[in-house]
Motif scaffolding. Structure first.
Motif, PDB file in Angstrom:
ATOM      1  N   ARG A   1       9.542  -0.981  -1.711  1.00  0.00           N
ATOM      2  CA  ARG A   1       8.763  -1.795  -0.789  1.00  0.00           C
ATOM      3  C   ARG A   1       9.066  -1.422   0.661  1.00  0.00           C
ATOM      4  N   GLY A   2      10.315  -1.100   0.933  1.00  0.00           N
ATOM      5  CA  GLY A   2      10.687  -0.726   2.290  1.00  0.00           C
ATOM      6  C   GLY A   2      10.018   0.565   2.728  1.00  0.00           C
ATOM      7  N   ARG A   3       9.972   1.556   1.821  1.00  0.00           N
ATOM      8  CA  ARG A   3       9.331   2.824   2.166  1.00  0.00           C
ATOM      9  C   ARG A   3       7.833   2.632   2.334  1.00  0.00           C
ATOM     10  N   GLN A   4       7.229   1.797   1.495  1.00  0.00           N
ATOM     11  CA  GLN A   4       5.805   1.527   1.628  1.00  0.00           C
ATOM     12  C   GLN A   4       5.495   0.888   2.980  1.00  0.00           C
ATOM     13  N   LEU A   5       6.335  -0.062   3.388  1.00  0.00           N
ATOM     14  CA  LEU A   5       6.129  -0.715   4.680  1.00  0.00           C
ATOM     15  C   LEU A   5       6.276   0.279   5.830  1.00  0.00           C
ATOM     16  N   TYR A   6       7.254   1.180   5.723  1.00  0.00           N
ATOM     17  CA  TYR A   6       7.460   2.181   6.767  1.00  0.00           C
ATOM     18  C   TYR A   6       6.261   3.112   6.875  1.00  0.00           C
ATOM     19  N   ILE A   7       5.755   3.603   5.729  1.00  0.00           N
ATOM     20  CA  ILE A   7       4.593   4.496   5.748  1.00  0.00           C
ATOM     21  C   ILE A   7       3.365   3.761   6.280  1.00  0.00           C
ATOM     22  N   TYR A   8       3.274   2.468   5.948  1.00  0.00           N
ATOM     23  CA  TYR A   8       2.144   1.658   6.417  1.00  0.00           C
ATOM     24  C   TYR A   8       2.101   1.598   7.941  1.00  0.00           C
ATOM     25  N   THR A   9       3.256   1.644   8.579  1.00  0.00           N
ATOM     26  CA  THR A   9       3.306   1.538  10.041  1.00  0.00           C
ATOM     27  C   THR A   9       3.030   2.865  10.749  1.00  0.00           C
ATOM     28  N   ILE A  10       3.158   3.985  10.047  1.00  0.00           N
ATOM     29  CA  ILE A  10       3.017   5.282  10.731  1.00  0.00           C
ATOM     30  C   ILE A  10       1.811   6.089  10.270  1.00  0.00           C
ATOM     31  N   ALA A  11       1.148   5.695   9.181  1.00  0.00           N
ATOM     32  CA  ALA A  11       0.034   6.478   8.654  1.00  0.00           C
ATOM     33  C   ALA A  11      -1.064   5.556   8.152  1.00  0.00           C
ATOM     34  N   SER A  12      -2.263   6.075   8.127  1.00  0.00           N
ATOM     35  CA  SER A  12      -3.393   5.312   7.616  1.00  0.00           C
ATOM     36  C   SER A  12      -3.426   5.372   6.094  1.00  0.00           C
ATOM     37  N   PRO A  13      -4.000   4.362   5.439  1.00  0.00           N
ATOM     38  CA  PRO A  13      -4.072   4.393   3.964  1.00  0.00           C
ATOM     39  C   PRO A  13      -4.907   5.553   3.444  1.00  0.00           C
ATOM     40  N   ILE A  14      -5.937   5.968   4.181  1.00  0.00           N
ATOM     41  CA  ILE A  14      -6.756   7.099   3.749  1.00  0.00           C
ATOM     42  C   ILE A  14      -5.909   8.373   3.708  1.00  0.00           C
ATOM     43  N   ALA A  15      -5.095   8.570   4.751  1.00  0.00           N
ATOM     44  CA  ALA A  15      -4.227   9.754   4.784  1.00  0.00           C
ATOM     45  C   ALA A  15      -3.229   9.723   3.634  1.00  0.00           C
ATOM     46  N   LEU A  16      -2.731   8.539   3.300  1.00  0.00           N
ATOM     47  CA  LEU A  16      -1.741   8.418   2.232  1.00  0.00           C
ATOM     48  C   LEU A  16      -2.341   8.770   0.877  1.00  0.00           C
TER      49      LEU A  16
ATOM     50  N   THR B   1     -12.497  10.254  -6.642  1.00  0.00           N
ATOM     51  CA  THR B   1     -11.986  10.432  -5.282  1.00  0.00           C
ATOM     52  C   THR B   1     -12.672   9.480  -4.311  1.00  0.00           C
ATOM     53  N   ALA B   2     -13.992   9.336  -4.445  1.00  0.00           N
ATOM     54  CA  ALA B   2     -14.731   8.428  -3.563  1.00  0.00           C
ATOM     55  C   ALA B   2     -14.293   6.981  -3.769  1.00  0.00           C
ATOM     56  N   VAL B   3     -14.113   6.579  -5.029  1.00  0.00           N
ATOM     57  CA  VAL B   3     -13.658   5.213  -5.314  1.00  0.00           C
ATOM     58  C   VAL B   3     -12.257   4.982  -4.756  1.00  0.00           C
ATOM     59  N   SER B   4     -11.388   5.982  -4.883  1.00  0.00           N
ATOM     60  CA  SER B   4     -10.024   5.858  -4.345  1.00  0.00           C
ATOM     61  C   SER B   4     -10.044   5.667  -2.830  1.00  0.00           C
ATOM     62  N   LEU B   5     -10.873   6.442  -2.154  1.00  0.00           N
ATOM     63  CA  LEU B   5     -10.942   6.338  -0.703  1.00  0.00           C
ATOM     64  C   LEU B   5     -11.511   4.994  -0.258  1.00  0.00           C
ATOM     65  N   LEU B   6     -12.417   4.420  -1.052  1.00  0.00           N
ATOM     66  CA  LEU B   6     -13.016   3.136  -0.701  1.00  0.00           C
ATOM     67  C   LEU B   6     -12.097   1.956  -0.999  1.00  0.00           C
ATOM     68  N   LEU B   7     -11.399   2.021  -2.142  1.00  0.00           N
ATOM     69  CA  LEU B   7     -10.620   0.864  -2.592  1.00  0.00           C
ATOM     70  C   LEU B   7      -9.188   0.845  -2.076  1.00  0.00           C
ATOM     71  N   PHE B   8      -8.599   2.036  -1.871  1.00  0.00           N
ATOM     72  CA  PHE B   8      -7.175   2.061  -1.553  1.00  0.00           C
ATOM     73  C   PHE B   8      -6.808   1.333  -0.268  1.00  0.00           C
ATOM     74  N   PRO B   9      -7.597   1.410   0.817  1.00  0.00           N
ATOM     75  CA  PRO B   9      -7.228   0.636   2.015  1.00  0.00           C
ATOM     76  C   PRO B   9      -7.066  -0.852   1.766  1.00  0.00           C
ATOM     77  N   TYR B  10      -7.867  -1.420   0.856  1.00  0.00           N
ATOM     78  CA  TYR B  10      -7.747  -2.849   0.543  1.00  0.00           C
ATOM     79  C   TYR B  10      -6.503  -3.110  -0.319  1.00  0.00           C
ATOM     80  N   LEU B  11      -6.195  -2.170  -1.239  1.00  0.00           N
ATOM     81  CA  LEU B  11      -4.964  -2.320  -2.041  1.00  0.00           C
ATOM     82  C   LEU B  11      -3.740  -2.202  -1.161  1.00  0.00           C
ATOM     83  N   TRP B  12      -3.741  -1.251  -0.268  1.00  0.00           N
ATOM     84  CA  TRP B  12      -2.588  -0.985   0.597  1.00  0.00           C
ATOM     85  C   TRP B  12      -2.325  -2.151   1.545  1.00  0.00           C
ATOM     86  N   ARG B  13      -3.388  -2.864   1.910  1.00  0.00           N
ATOM     87  CA  ARG B  13      -3.247  -3.975   2.834  1.00  0.00           C
ATOM     88  C   ARG B  13      -2.447  -5.116   2.223  1.00  0.00           C
ATOM     89  N   ASP B  14      -2.459  -5.217   0.905  1.00  0.00           N
ATOM     90  CA  ASP B  14      -1.687  -6.275   0.228  1.00  0.00           C
ATOM     91  C   ASP B  14      -0.197  -5.997   0.263  1.00  0.00           C
TER      92      ASP B  14
END
Length: 220
Positions: free
Chosen positions: A77-92, A207-220
């Motif tokens: 969880r700590g690494r996820q939070l760190y990546i969340y602060t420095i990179a966009s979910p699309i890039a991840l 790939t298209a579904v991943s790019l559309l849905l992942f930002p909402y998953l990552w936000r949680d």
């Protein structure tokens, strides 16, 4: 930092972590080599081409699950939070997918070479069979990366990943088996372009579904 630069740095991070631990590469290579060797000891020689083909995809299916499932499930969880602060979910999600595609391509080529060497059998059209295995590694990577991202948000991620991936991966396996059977039988390559197109379409949709849905998953 733009998207391309973020993706490049995240892929570099994945490669450095893998180089230090070598968990996925060594573990899955050991699994593939040991499984192929056990199958060789059990069957000695496989008379049916269909059995040879089906056995290869069974091995690669479970190898890909072991290799790709760690994409998000092993992230703390700590690494996820760190990546969340420095990179966009699309890039991840792009970086994870690209890294898993590279990893699975290497593993697939090694596994196919060892499998052919052990059982001393070469398909009638090795070029088409190689293309099919690379498309299979691409499909496994994109699908299991997306499922791993979804499962990482649940409590029991490993079990959830197995449940979610089953209905998605079955159509891909059916197309892959059909395509590789054409390569084994040595049919004209024009017969197989429909299967190739279906696999590319499935990968594009996932790939298209991943790019559309992942930002909402990552936000949680």
């Amino acid at each position: 930092m733009n998207l391309l630069s973020q993706v490049k740095h995240l892929i570099k991070k994945e490669l450095l972590l893998e180089w230090r631990s070598k968990y996925a590469l060594n573990g899955v290579l050991l699994y593939v080599v040991s499984t192929v060797f056990v199958c060789f000891l059990s069957f000695v020689s496989i008379d049916s081409k269909l059995t040879w083909n089906a056995l290869f995809w069974i091995i690669m299916l479970f190898a890909s699950i072991n290799a790709v499932s760690k994409s998000f499930l092993q992230e703390s969880r700590g690494r996820q939070l760190y990546i969340y602060t420095i990179a966009s979910p699309i890039a991840l999600i792009i970086s994870k997918t690209v890294y898993n595609v590279l990893l699975m391509s290497v593993l697939t080529l090694i596994a196919l070479g060892f499998y052919i060497l052990v059982f001393n059998y070469t398909p009638e059209d090795p070029g088409l069979y190689l293309l099919a295995t690379l498309l299979g590694s691409l499909s496994f990577s994109t699908i299991f990366t997306m499922i791993s991202a979804i499962a990482s948000k649940a409590g029991n991620g490993g079990m959830l990943m197995a449940i979610l991936s089953f209905p998605v991966i079955i159509p891909v396996l059916i197309v892959l088996v059909r395509l590789t059977k054409n390569a084994i039988d040595g049919l004209d390559r024009s017969v197989s372009w429909d299967e190739v197109g279906i696999l590319l379409l499935i990968n594009a949709l996932v790939t298209a579904v991943s790019l559309l849905l992942f930002p909402y998953l990552w936000r949680d």
